[in-house]
Write a protein that holds these residues in place. Structure first.
Motif, PDB file in Angstrom:
ATOM      1  N   ASP A 119      46.602  50.327  51.099  1.00 11.15           N
ATOM      2  CA  ASP A 119      45.258  49.952  50.681  1.00 11.15           C
ATOM      3  C   ASP A 119      45.276  49.271  49.315  1.00 11.15           C
ATOM      4  O   ASP A 119      44.575  48.278  49.082  1.00 11.15           O
ATOM      5  N   SER A 165      46.756  45.763  49.627  1.00 13.42           N
ATOM      6  CA  SER A 165      45.805  44.864  50.281  1.00 13.42           C
ATOM      7  C   SER A 165      44.682  44.469  49.349  1.00 13.42           C
ATOM      8  O   SER A 165      44.278  43.297  49.287  1.00 13.42           O
ATOM      9  N   TYR A 166      44.171  45.445  48.612  1.00 18.19           N
ATOM     10  CA  TYR A 166      43.051  45.142  47.713  1.00 18.19           C
ATOM     11  C   TYR A 166      43.486  44.197  46.588  1.00 18.19           C
ATOM     12  O   TYR A 166      42.711  43.345  46.147  1.00 18.19           O
ATOM     13  N   LYS A 167      44.726  44.328  46.163  1.00 21.26           N
ATOM     14  CA  LYS A 167      45.226  43.455  45.101  1.00 21.26           C
ATOM     15  C   LYS A 167      45.170  41.994  45.524  1.00 21.26           C
ATOM     16  O   LYS A 167      44.825  41.115  44.719  1.00 21.26           O
ATOM     17  N   GLY A 188      41.128  41.708  47.953  1.00 20.52           N
ATOM     18  CA  GLY A 188      39.889  42.068  47.296  1.00 20.52           C
ATOM     19  C   GLY A 188      38.789  42.414  48.286  1.00 20.52           C
ATOM     20  O   GLY A 188      38.978  43.216  49.195  1.00 20.52           O
ATOM     21  N   GLU A 189      37.623  41.788  48.122  1.00 23.20           N
ATOM     22  CA  GLU A 189      36.469  42.057  48.974  1.00 23.20           C
ATOM     23  C   GLU A 189      36.427  41.126  50.188  1.00 23.20           C
ATOM     24  O   GLU A 189      35.443  41.088  50.917  1.00 23.20           O
ATOM     25  N   ILE A 243      39.289  46.802  54.693  1.00 22.29           N
ATOM     26  CA  ILE A 243      40.637  47.383  54.620  1.00 22.29           C
ATOM     27  C   ILE A 243      40.541  48.817  55.125  1.00 22.29           C
ATOM     28  O   ILE A 243      39.747  49.609  54.617  1.00 22.29           O
ATOM     29  N   LEU A 257      38.277  51.454  53.078  1.00 24.09           N
ATOM     30  CA  LEU A 257      38.224  51.436  51.616  1.00 24.09           C
ATOM     31  C   LEU A 257      36.778  51.362  51.129  1.00 24.09           C
ATOM     32  O   LEU A 257      36.422  51.979  50.125  1.00 24.09           O
ATOM     33  N   LYS A 258      35.952  50.616  51.841  1.00 28.55           N
ATOM     34  CA  LYS A 258      34.527  50.552  51.543  1.00 28.55           C
ATOM     35  C   LYS A 258      33.760  51.240  52.668  1.00 28.55           C
ATOM     36  O   LYS A 258      33.912  50.896  53.840  1.00 28.55           O
TER      37      LYS A 258
END
Length: 364
Positions: A109, A112-114, A117-118, A122, A153-154
């Motif tokens: 996670d 992936s976010y790195k 992002g949005e 994820i 994640l969200k």
């Protein structure tokens, strides 16, 4: 119009998922793999519980990443953790709705976010949907889980992802409170590392076994004792983080075993585990079974499993003596064997430097 699904990786988990999904008429299913032999053959799995063999139906197998990923509604990633960063960088230029990891722990996670992002949803499972092993490059033996647990994640993506997974896997799916629950699930990072230690602690890296060893069927009390101790340390960590992590189930409850003896009897007696071998390969020169350092047990469960748990604990000032002992043994073992890890993972490289960082990132 059919939705598009991309499955990345044709291994123990990727193959049975591809076979199952190929029967869903609502989806166009792509399997991305570099294995040339898969392009001309039908994939299949043997269901241990039902005794039935299932072959793939409508499935597109490709080695072109853009063809598999671009404009996908769902990308399911079954790659080991050490391949995730390079993969996410590669797919970041494409358009897709969800990237979903099986299993979801190992820092996937954060990686992936790195890079994404949005841009997309994820998500990941806390455990694999099947207990699976490959018989050949195109066939696996599996035992299906009766329930899945997912985290996004969200949170706003949770319900949609749940419905999609329930349609595809055809089993109930529980939404977890947050993704940190997935990262702290005491699965392979504790289960596998305790067994590897008990198997190899008094061996040299060159040791040759006279026969193949069953990883679970020959499980011993040393592994059980260490596993329970590490699980207790993990739950000390959980108590130190002011986030709802009540869904991280202790292994003594998961395996319904309160004592060391009960745990050994339980794990060694699980039918679907019984034929899984230790990471050993036959060597025709010595006529013995040598340690297979290419196994995910070494490249995944220690550096992307146990080590990450230790890092969370260090950030939160929680002592983990048993984890530290086993990881130090692992470091010395691979150093003596002159093995270089394929990649190393550190939470600080992804913005988690303090307990506040952890709380802020996972409280959404």
């Amino acid at each position: 119009m059919k939705q598009k699904i991309c499955i990345i990786g044709a291994g123990n988990i990727g193959i049975p998922i591809a076979v199952d999904f190929s029967y869903n008429n609502n989806y166009k299913v792509f399997l991305y793999t570099k294995k040339e032999c898969l392009k001309t053959k039908r994939l299949s799995y043997y269901d241990i519980d039902s005794g039935k063999t299932v072959e793939s139906k409508d499935l597109i197998i490709t080695d072109v990443l853009s063809e598999a990923c671009n404009n996908s509604n769902l990308i399911i990633v079954t790659y080991p953790s050490f391949l995730i960063e390079s993969l996410i960088k590669s797919i970041s230029e494409y358009t897709f709705e969800t990237v979903f990891f099986i299993p979801g722990y190992g820092g996937k996670d954060l990686i992936s976010y790195k890079y994404l992002g949005e841009k997309c949803n994820i998500a990941g499972l806390d455990r694999a949907p099947y207990i699976s092993r490959l018989n050949t490059e195109t066939n696996a033996s599996i035992s299906k889980k009766k329930k899945l647990r997912l985290a996004t994640l969200k949170k706003e993506h949770s319900e949609k992802t749940k419905k999609q997974l329930e349609e595809l896997f055809k089993v109930p799916c529980e939404i977890l409170n947050n993704y940190l629950t997935v990262n702290l699930t005491p699965s392979n990072p504790i289960l596998h590392t305790s067994r590897i230690y008990s198997l190899l602690k008094d061996k040299t890296y060159e040791h040759g076994f006279e026969r193949q060893i069953k990883f679970y069927k020959e499980w011993d009390n040393i592994a059980s004792e260490l596993m329970i101790k590490m699980d207790n340390e993990l739950h000390d960590l959980i108590k130190a983080i002011p986030i709802n992590l009540s869904e991280v189930i202790p292994l003594t409850i998961h395996y319904e075993s309160k004592t060391v003896d009960e745990m050994t009897k339980k794990i060694s007696g699980i039918k679907s585990f019984s034929e899984i071998n230790a990471p050993l390969v036959y060597d025709s020169i010595t006529n013995k079974y040598l340690i297979d350092f290419s196994s995910r047990y070494f490249n995944e469960d220690f550096p992307f499993g146990l080590k990450i748990l230790m890092e969370y604990a260090s950030i939160c000032d929680v002592k983990t003596p048993t984890m530290n002992k086993i990881y130090k043994w692992f470091e010395d073992f691979i150093l003596n064997a002159q093995i270089t890890l394929k990649q190393n993972f550190e939470l600080q490289n992804y913005g988690l430097l303090s307990k506040k960082n952890i709380i802020d990132f996972y409280s959404n």
